[in-house]
Design an enzyme around this catalytic site. Structure first.
Site, mmCIF file in Angstrom:
data_model
loop_
_atom_site.group_PDB
_atom_site.id
_atom_site.type_symbol
_atom_site.label_atom_id
_atom_site.label_comp_id
_atom_site.label_asym_id
_atom_site.label_seq_id
_atom_site.Cartn_x
_atom_site.Cartn_y
_atom_site.Cartn_z
ATOM 1 N N TRP B 102 25.551 39.435 3.392
ATOM 2 C CA TRP B 102 24.779 38.194 3.327
ATOM 3 C C TRP B 102 23.716 38.221 2.240
ATOM 4 C CZ3 TRP B 102 26.789 33.965 4.880
ATOM 5 C CH2 TRP B 102 27.793 34.028 5.864
ATOM 6 N N ASP B 172 15.871 35.973 5.330
ATOM 7 C CA ASP B 172 16.953 35.272 6.037
ATOM 8 C C ASP B 172 17.116 35.927 7.401
ATOM 9 O OD1 ASP B 172 19.274 34.277 7.097
ATOM 10 O OD2 ASP B 172 20.590 35.066 5.526
ATOM 11 N N LYS B 196 23.106 31.446 15.883
ATOM 12 C CA LYS B 196 23.180 32.789 16.442
ATOM 13 C C LYS B 196 22.154 32.957 17.578
ATOM 14 C CE LYS B 196 24.726 34.091 11.893
ATOM 15 N NZ LYS B 196 26.115 34.502 12.082
#
Lengths: 361, 361
Positions: B102, B172, B196
């Site tokens: 990511w 993030d 999430k």
């Protein structure tokens, strides 16, 4: 409280049957023991649902094979910016037709990304009519022509698709997509925020002619490129899975209703009923729009005596007729009559309006 | 089918109580006779709900007053691009720490918008450990330092906030926000895709220090400017109203659970249980991550005999343990243990793993 008649301009009423199905399967979708919101978008069940939603939309709108269908995020407003990024370079020009609040916003958000040519505007008419096609000063070198077929706030609607020659026609159909049959092949790109005629907010449906995906635009992130989203079936990153699912249920509901041709007939009847209630009120109510440009989806109207506005809103709400307050830009009242608003709701509104006029006239 | 234990990496499990409340009020929210999805985001009831959600998040995370909280769209991936647009000019530089899939994507999507300096990377270690803080080559002139506190795919997590001096730290936190107490004042900007630890997909929560809203970035559309969204309480355009509502219900559920301190305790216990099941399996299962960098949220593991992968997935699914297949980038299995996954689920998984190893070992 029992369910009410919701005339909100958006987020707007959803079909009751769609909500009931979503409610039934909220904790256990598709026999999975999980909510649809808890499904991986990479899993087979979600992918199958997503593909079915696209297939149903293609069938409903008779979308030709040379168009991609995307399920995106950000609202139409984000795509006011993303469309010029994708379809043009920074030194290119695009034509914009300004017919109300939303096309003005489209101009404002596009302006940082290319040269905007306002090819026509009805602003000097207070947006009470449409810019006549013969008045449009189009640039033959434009990357595209952008217009807003239905203006949600001002209540004006194009009832025919304007002819613009070879330049791709781009349309923000947020407030009238799926409300009547449409020849998709007349367009280069159609986009719509879902929260009026498709589903919940947070989803944008885009129909884009595939050759436009080949335009390079400018250096930019992959996630903002329509070509990348098309190449990944709108799953370059995690999509709005709940919105996609609700849109799919709405498409199935539309098919069960007889498709867009049947909806067009109902929408015509609903709009006629409401405009008649206004026009036959001996001036108690008024709609300022030139009749040929009146919207079937959003009907703004004023009371002759603005001092009665508060009473109208209070009494209509007590009668279960919700969200009739007009946008502050135009004042008065507004009733939005999207697909999910049944004729029965408009009948109830017209009856209330007649009674209110009788009591206060 | 009855409810199952869902270990999906995202969209992921939601708290059962949240889903039950959403189901109960799906057709009649807040006594309105309408779904929350049918509410105007400009109406008082929705605005009150949205404000309460923000207040609850501020309480849960002890967010200082000089930070704005935004509820946006586009997923974390879109903000990989939007953060450099907003926080830096095209000729500026930003430092990126690469610790897995990511953070690599964050670099790729930022690259069109500024000069990216990869200040540290653990790629040569196969992302099995974190780049040691003393190895980071930071640029004192950088507009910000970006890192990914938890890597969902590789299963590595920073357990302390790195010290980077005066340059704003951007994180993030999609996969570990709200999983443990955090000193927000250490950060310039925190962002997280909701799917999430917060709610459904299609929503991004951002916590941004207000002085960063003053950065001009570059000419760009209003809708992409964080400052504009902050000035309009994230309603410059229609937000994802359903996502915001679900996030609000999740925040209330978190408060009822005892807040993030209580969740941190549970998350620690869940992760310990699963890592013990792996480490005590005499090599039947293996987690490749250096122990100090192991993620509490995403636990990838492999079977000694990869030929048993199919049997493991088939049997675990039959036992009601869902979405354990690892990401294709690393293979094997992965169990995601977000807040909404109860200890009971991990106990069931650990028991299944022991039994499977016993039968196939």
């Amino acid at each position: 409280m029992s369910r009410v008649w919701n005339f909100s301009a958006g987020p707007a009423a959803l079909p009751r049957k769609v909500l009931e199905q979503a409610q039934r399967e909220l904790l256990d979708w598709n026999g999975s023991g999980m909510s649809v919101m808890e499904q991986s978008h990479r899993g087979k069940p979600f992918i199958a649902m997503a593909a079915q939603a696209e297939a149903d939309l293609r069938e409903l709108m008779a979308i030709p094979a040379d168009y991609a269908v995307l399920f995106l995020q950000g609202g139409a407003t984000q795509h006011f910016a993303q469309i010029p990024m994708n379809l043009a370079g920074p030194d290119d020009c695009a034509d914009y037709i300004v017919s109300g609040h939303w096309s003005e916003k489209a101009v404002r958000e596009a302006a940082p990304y290319l040269r905007v040519n306002v090819a026509a505007s009805s602003e000097t008419d207070g947006f009470r009519r449409l810019p006549a096609r013969e008045s449009w000063v189009l640039d033959p070198a434009a990357s595209y022509v952008h217009y807003t077929p239905n203006e949600t706030i001002h209540g004006v609607e194009f009832h025919d698709v304007p002819e613009v020659g070879e330049v791709p026609l781009v349309a923000d159909m947020s407030s009238n997509i799926l409300s009547a049959p449409l020849d998709v092949s007349r367009f280069g790109l159609i986009y719509a925020g879902a929260q009026k005629n498709i589903g919940p907010s947070g989803l944008v449906v885009m129909i884009i002619r595939r050759d436009l995906l080949l335009r390079s635009g400018r250096p930019m992130a992959k996630v903002l490129r329509y070509a990348e989203q098309a190449a990944h079936d709108s799953m370059l990153n995690t999509p709005n899975t709940w919105g996609w699912y609700l849109a799919g249920l709405t498409f199935q509901w539309l098919k069960a209703q007889g498709g867009v041709a049947a909806m067009a007939e109902r929408n015509r009847a609903k709009a006629e009923l409401l405009y008649r209630a206004i026009d036959d009120s001996d001036g108690f109510y008024a709609n300022p729009i030139e009749p040929a440009a009146r919207s079937r989806m959003n009907v703004p109207f004023t009371l002759k005596d603005g001092a009665l506005d508060g009473a109208f809103l209070k009494e209509s709400e007590a009668a279960g007729l919700i969200a009739l307050k007009g946008h502050k830009a135009v004042g008065g009242m507004r009733a939005s009559l999207y697909n999910a608003v049944p004729l029965e709701a408009v009948q109830a509104l017209a009856a209330f309006m007649a009674d209110f006029a009788h009591r206060h006239g």
